[in-house]
Design a protein around this motif. Structure first.
Motif: not given
Length: 242
Positions: A174, A150-153, A155, A158, A195, A191-193
């Motif tokens: 990314p 969630p939020g990708g990088t 998070h 991260y 998107k 990846y941002d879950t």
């Protein structure tokens, strides 16, 4: 790099300590421990990876058969097919995951404070000598290395995940969607879950034996029927055995 077997044997507390996120013998805040998030990891064929994460759920989270969340699936593509479907290669050419730009992944639900420990398990699944997936005969973007958060990088976990990747000899970058194979590059797309969501794979592909190990046994294979009966995996509308 710590082996997968050692990580599982030490359990979640040991991994948390090695990751530097225990203080004074106490875990992170209760809020982080109680917050569960959907994530996914991919590196090569998802059959083998699912089994390893099932073992991690059992050893590190003490989950029983009806509590397991690891599911094979597809992610990282920029679109789904007709009806929101994403399917394995099939004779009807229906919503083929490879043509849609997705990779094979295992999705799971983890307490937030366990995402970094499970990331350490993930990096232990690579060939320690080549730092590549254990099934290099599978080629193409379908088998690329990828992680979904969630939020990708962005998070909160991260930075610690990036440190774990660096320690293992990998670089996180990314993902843009429909990304290419990572074989021989020691990179992992993130990846941002929101998107790039997870699409569950067909029931046929759940708790399946793989080509890297001896058969896992009937009890493991039967977990697919249990999960289906309990509603933890569902029919996807793709060609399948159900």
């Amino acid at each position: 790099m710590t082996s997968r077997r050692a990580l599982l044997r030490r359990g979640s507390a040991g991994v948390l300590a090695s990751a530097g996120i225990l203080a004074g013998g106490k875990a992170q805040s209760a809020a982080a421990a109680e917050t569960e998030e959907d994530v996914y990891f991919g590196v090569g064929c998802f059959w083998h990876i699912q089994h390893e994460f099932v073992e991690a759920e059992r050893a590190m989270l003490k989950r029983g058969d009806s509590q397991l969340t690891s599911k094979t699936g597809y992610a990282g593509g920029s679109a789904a097919g007709e009806g929101g479907r994403v399917c394995y290669h099939n004779r009807q050419f229906l919503a083929d995951y490879g043509k849609l730009g997705h990779g094979e992944v295992v999705g799971m639900t983890l307490p937030r404070d366990q995402i970094v420990p499970f990331t350490n398990v993930y990096f232990s699944l690579y060939n320690p000598r080549t730092k590549d997936r254990v099934d290099p005969m599978d080629r193409g973007g379908e088998y690329r290395s990828l992680i979904g958060l969630p939020g990708g990088t962005g998070h909160p976990s991260y930075p610690a995940m990036e440190a774990a990747a660096n320690d293992a000899g990998f670089k996180l970058i990314p993902g843009k969607g429909n990304d290419p194979d990572t074989l021989g590059k020691q990179i992992v797309f993130v990846y941002d879950t929101a998107k790039f969501p997870f699409y569950q794979a067909e029931v046929y592909h759940q708790y399946h034996n793989d080509f890297q190990s001896p058969p896992y046994g009937k009890a493991y294979n039967d977990l697919a029927d249990l999960a289906f009966d309990e509603g933890r995996i569902k029919s996807t509308g793709c060609p399948d055995r159900v």
